[in-house]
Design a protein around this motif. Sequence first.
Motif, PDB file in Angstrom:
ATOM      1  N   VAL A 136       0.827  -1.209   0.000  1.00  0.00           N
ATOM      2  CA  VAL A 136       0.000   0.000   0.000  1.00  0.00           C
ATOM      3  C   VAL A 136       0.863   1.262   0.000  1.00  0.00           C
ATOM      4  O   VAL A 136       0.647   2.157  -0.826  1.00  0.00           O
ATOM      5  N   PRO A 137       1.863   1.412   0.877  1.00  0.00           N
ATOM      6  CA  PRO A 137       2.690   2.624   0.831  1.00  0.00           C
ATOM      7  C   PRO A 137       3.426   2.783  -0.499  1.00  0.00           C
ATOM      8  O   PRO A 137       3.566   3.887  -1.017  1.00  0.00           O
ATOM      9  N   PHE A 138       3.870   1.683  -1.059  1.00  0.00           N
ATOM     10  CA  PHE A 138       4.571   1.730  -2.340  1.00  0.00           C
ATOM     11  C   PHE A 138       3.657   2.242  -3.443  1.00  0.00           C
ATOM     12  O   PHE A 138       4.041   3.098  -4.242  1.00  0.00           O
ATOM     13  N   SER A 139       2.418   1.751  -3.489  1.00  0.00           N
ATOM     14  CA  SER A 139       1.489   2.193  -4.531  1.00  0.00           C
ATOM     15  C   SER A 139       1.100   3.657  -4.321  1.00  0.00           C
ATOM     16  O   SER A 139       0.944   4.407  -5.295  1.00  0.00           O
ATOM     17  N   MET A 140       0.968   4.091  -3.069  1.00  0.00           N
ATOM     18  CA  MET A 140       0.659   5.499  -2.808  1.00  0.00           C
ATOM     19  C   MET A 140       1.818   6.397  -3.230  1.00  0.00           C
ATOM     20  O   MET A 140       1.604   7.470  -3.809  1.00  0.00           O
ATOM     21  N   LYS A 141       3.034   5.955  -2.986  1.00  0.00           N
ATOM     22  CA  LYS A 141       4.207   6.728  -3.390  1.00  0.00           C
ATOM     23  C   LYS A 141       4.270   6.842  -4.909  1.00  0.00           C
ATOM     24  O   LYS A 141       4.568   7.918  -5.445  1.00  0.00           O
ATOM     25  N   MET A 142       3.971   5.759  -5.606  1.00  0.00           N
ATOM     26  CA  MET A 142       3.966   5.806  -7.072  1.00  0.00           C
ATOM     27  C   MET A 142       2.912   6.776  -7.585  1.00  0.00           C
ATOM     28  O   MET A 142       3.156   7.545  -8.516  1.00  0.00           O
ATOM     29  N   ALA A 143       1.731   6.766  -6.978  1.00  0.00           N
ATOM     30  CA  ALA A 143       0.659   7.662  -7.395  1.00  0.00           C
ATOM     31  C   ALA A 143       1.044   9.120  -7.155  1.00  0.00           C
ATOM     32  O   ALA A 143       0.803   9.986  -8.016  1.00  0.00           O
TER      33      ALA A 143
END
Length: 64
Positions: free
Chosen positions: A44-51
């Motif tokens: 989840v943190p990784f996908s939020m950072k990408m977004a």
Amino acid sequence: MSFKDWITYLLQRFLWYVETPRSERKELKRSQKEPWSTRWFGLVPFSMKMALNRQRRMRGRSNE
């Protein structure tokens, strides 16, 4: 797991530790370490950072 199997396993781990140079053990530990955010919260943190990075890039392009 019987007591004998457990002792055998511990001896194997101990011998590996003793025979492996310190620098190699440290390098192995560094290569296997994952970020704390991934360990605690998954992807989840990784996908939020990408977004967020994508939004920042898009804002930078629209201002030009």
